[in-house]
Motif scaffolding. Sequence first.
Motif, PDB file in Angstrom:
ATOM      1  N   LEU A   1      34.150   2.517   1.067  1.00 33.42           N
ATOM      2  CA  LEU A   1      34.713   3.185   2.237  1.00 33.42           C
ATOM      3  C   LEU A   1      36.149   2.747   2.437  1.00 33.42           C
ATOM      4  N   GLY A   2      37.080   3.735   2.531  1.00 38.65           N
ATOM      5  CA  GLY A   2      38.477   3.456   2.812  1.00 38.65           C
ATOM      6  C   GLY A   2      38.790   3.631   4.284  1.00 38.65           C
ATOM      7  N   ALA A   3      39.957   3.125   4.678  1.00 38.83           N
ATOM      8  CA  ALA A   3      40.306   3.104   6.098  1.00 38.83           C
ATOM      9  C   ALA A   3      40.392   4.495   6.700  1.00 38.83           C
ATOM     10  N   ASP A   4      40.854   5.464   5.968  1.00 44.98           N
ATOM     11  CA  ASP A   4      41.026   6.808   6.509  1.00 44.98           C
ATOM     12  C   ASP A   4      39.995   7.799   5.988  1.00 44.98           C
ATOM     13  N   ASP A   5      38.992   7.314   5.289  1.00 44.86           N
ATOM     14  CA  ASP A   5      38.031   8.214   4.657  1.00 44.86           C
ATOM     15  C   ASP A   5      37.091   8.842   5.678  1.00 44.86           C
ATOM     16  N   SER A   6      36.916  10.149   5.550  1.00 42.92           N
ATOM     17  CA  SER A   6      35.958  10.860   6.392  1.00 42.92           C
ATOM     18  C   SER A   6      34.646  11.014   5.618  1.00 42.92           C
ATOM     19  N   GLY A   7      34.180   9.924   5.097  1.00 42.59           N
ATOM     20  CA  GLY A   7      32.970   9.916   4.292  1.00 42.59           C
ATOM     21  C   GLY A   7      32.930   8.683   3.415  1.00 42.59           C
ATOM     22  N   VAL A   8      31.793   8.470   2.796  1.00 43.05           N
ATOM     23  CA  VAL A   8      31.592   7.291   1.969  1.00 43.05           C
ATOM     24  C   VAL A   8      31.387   7.725   0.525  1.00 43.05           C
ATOM     25  N   TYR A   9      31.873   6.905  -0.413  1.00 40.62           N
ATOM     26  CA  TYR A   9      31.663   7.156  -1.838  1.00 40.62           C
ATOM     27  C   TYR A   9      30.454   6.361  -2.323  1.00 40.62           C
ATOM     28  N   THR A  10      29.758   6.938  -3.284  1.00 42.76           N
ATOM     29  CA  THR A  10      28.691   6.200  -3.943  1.00 42.76           C
ATOM     30  C   THR A  10      28.769   6.426  -5.441  1.00 42.76           C
ATOM     31  N   TYR A  11      28.337   5.425  -6.199  1.00 39.29           N
ATOM     32  CA  TYR A  11      28.210   5.567  -7.646  1.00 39.29           C
ATOM     33  C   TYR A  11      27.171   4.589  -8.151  1.00 39.29           C
TER      34      TYR A  11
ATOM     35  N   ALA B   1      16.555  -0.427 -17.770  1.00 41.88           N
ATOM     36  CA  ALA B   1      17.996  -0.658 -17.693  1.00 41.88           C
ATOM     37  C   ALA B   1      18.299  -1.398 -16.402  1.00 41.88           C
ATOM     38  N   ASP B   2      19.376  -2.179 -16.415  1.00 40.57           N
ATOM     39  CA  ASP B   2      19.890  -2.747 -15.182  1.00 40.57           C
ATOM     40  C   ASP B   2      20.567  -1.620 -14.405  1.00 40.57           C
ATOM     41  N   ILE B   3      20.359  -1.594 -13.097  1.00 41.67           N
ATOM     42  CA  ILE B   3      20.895  -0.517 -12.266  1.00 41.67           C
ATOM     43  C   ILE B   3      21.686  -1.128 -11.121  1.00 41.67           C
ATOM     44  N   GLU B   4      22.937  -0.699 -11.003  1.00 37.46           N
ATOM     45  CA  GLU B   4      23.787  -1.158  -9.904  1.00 37.46           C
ATOM     46  C   GLU B   4      24.247   0.043  -9.090  1.00 37.46           C
ATOM     47  N   ILE B   5      24.041  -0.020  -7.781  1.00 35.67           N
ATOM     48  CA  ILE B   5      24.444   1.036  -6.856  1.00 35.67           C
ATOM     49  C   ILE B   5      25.529   0.478  -5.939  1.00 35.67           C
ATOM     50  N   ARG B   6      26.598   1.248  -5.782  1.00 31.87           N
ATOM     51  CA  ARG B   6      27.700   0.821  -4.917  1.00 31.87           C
ATOM     52  C   ARG B   6      28.044   1.906  -3.904  1.00 31.87           C
TER      53      ARG B   6
END
Length: 664
Positions: free
Chosen positions: A159-169, A151-156
């Motif tokens: 980060l928002g301006a006020d975020d105290s952490g990073v999102y991943t998906y 499968a093709d795999i994309e990881i992202r």
Amino acid sequence: MNPIYRSALSLFSLSLFAGSLCSAAPVTVTENSAFYSLDNGIVTAVVARDSGDLVSLTYKGQQMLATITDDKGQFDFSADRPGDPGRGRGMTDHMYGFWSHDTIAPRIVSKITIDPKSNGGERAEVSVKGFSDGTKLGHGPGAPADGEFAADIEIRYSLGADDSGVYTYCTFEHQPQYPNTTLGEARFCVKLNSIFDWMLADEHHHMPYPLEMERDGDDKYNYTTDQFDHPAFGWASSTKQMGCFFLNASTEYLSGGPTKVEFVTHRDTSPPLYAPTILNYWRSSHYGGSSVDVALGEHWTKVVGPFMIYCNQGADPIAMWDDAKAQQVRESKKWPYDWVQGVDYPHRNERGIVSGQLVLSDPLMPTAKMSRLLVGLTFPDYHVTTNRPAAGNTPADITWMTDAKHYEFWVHGDDQGHFTIPNVNPGRYTLRAIANGILGEFAKAEVTVTTGQTLDLGQLSWTPVRHGQQVWDIGIPNRSGSEFMKGDDYFHDGMGLVYRDLFPNDVNYIIGKSDFHKDWYFEQVSHVEDPAATANTIMGSGGARGRATPWTITFDLPKAPQGVATLRVAIAGGSVTGNSIPVAVNGQPVGAIRVTGDSTISRNSIQGLWYERDIPFSATQLKAGTNVLTLTVPAGAQTNGVIYDYLRLELDESATLPAQTAAQ
């Protein structure tokens, strides 16, 4: 060190990755040939551009990950290169953050998908995508050295301006021209800095967990938990007063529905660091496993996440955990995130809402009540031929409990049966419901959700299956063994030896006199008689063996009955020698309970795959006065056995046994 990383590090020093010590600032993205760096003044996340690995995460200047550094304080990727299977273990396993199925592929494209320059520094996002072109990618546990999943795999990372952490998906996409393929273990994992010493997972597992515990042979399977009920989990540092947590705003992308038990926190089993670990498993072979099988000619895609890697500060670990749980509630109200673009991820106005009320109707037990109602929309049951067994039971008929291929949308209903399921992707589903106090489940097929629709199903009559009047029951139908003896203290090695000590003469349960809270052990296992036996090793691979274990249920009847009696047994997990438990009534065999088999007992849990087995037999084998029903777990290892959810004897004096059953 690989030249590309040496060159990149000459431009990006570790001090640059340390992050600002000031308050929130506009988000920036810095890049070179090997890395992206996302920074908002609170956190800084560094992402490898060929693998999608999160090689650094700093919070207020403190490195949160266990990333290996050299004597100059720079990242040492010669010891732990992004994209490699990881430290010689033959699977993706790094000392930082990583998806088990990374983007190392014949063709890799990395790019900035949300440029903070275009939105005033409000949000940044980077993407790394590997194109399979038919080859297999990823090195999860148990995967072949040349890759596992076509499968093709994309990881992202976002980060928002006020975020105290990073999102991943992560997005998986199987193109129609790609071959048949089966997914193995699939998860996102972070290995944390040694400052973290306090594990925070659930009501049983919030505790100091020093390095010495794992070094002394602690069992990571002691710390698994139900994913649905515990969407905020992680670690804290009692010395630095900092925490790092995973926050699932939704569990729609995880496998197995609201009863799925999984790893969320433990210490890594690899010396010498034994790093604190957080995992988001979306497909595994644990506790009955789950399935993702995709065929040639099938176009399939799934977005796992986004979820947040949340960093915080607090007076103590519990305060930080409470803050993380409060943040998870805030995240759930934002779901689905409106900043996700360019993948198969419907936004709120593209999803539907389904509501209704389940009304219990049980003529044979009019006083029956349900509690802790769970209602979900799941993909209809389906059949696959899989070439990778899940937990050794080779599932072919996939239910909501073993499905990881599709999304599931579950909510809590109230005790009057009302429910509302928001944010459902358009599609055709089966509506499911389970509740404490009710044996079995409700199912309504062909529920179609369309874009922007609010679908009110009205009142739905739930008539539980009955095979006659109830004679007796043991336990509470709740899909676990939690109500039985030691059911609140099950998560330890050697619970079979605890059984031996508490029940030297095995369980002899007397209806009307015994109390299942104290007289029925939570697992029926082979009885180890060797006084020198020690606790089983991980997965029960080296534990002592025991004899066959008969449990008896004694009950009185006012008269000799006619018709058909049915023993109804709900299993919450386990595996037994020969895959069956013989059943006898008054010393005569009446059948056997077929056990599907999973790793629930050997992995120290209280629930795994749930299923019901019915044993009908001629009621003439019962008599007036005292009767004895015997369940015998065969001889085997100390983890050989089952966890019962619930047992019930029913009697229909007007029924007759089918000819085939009577012949048996």
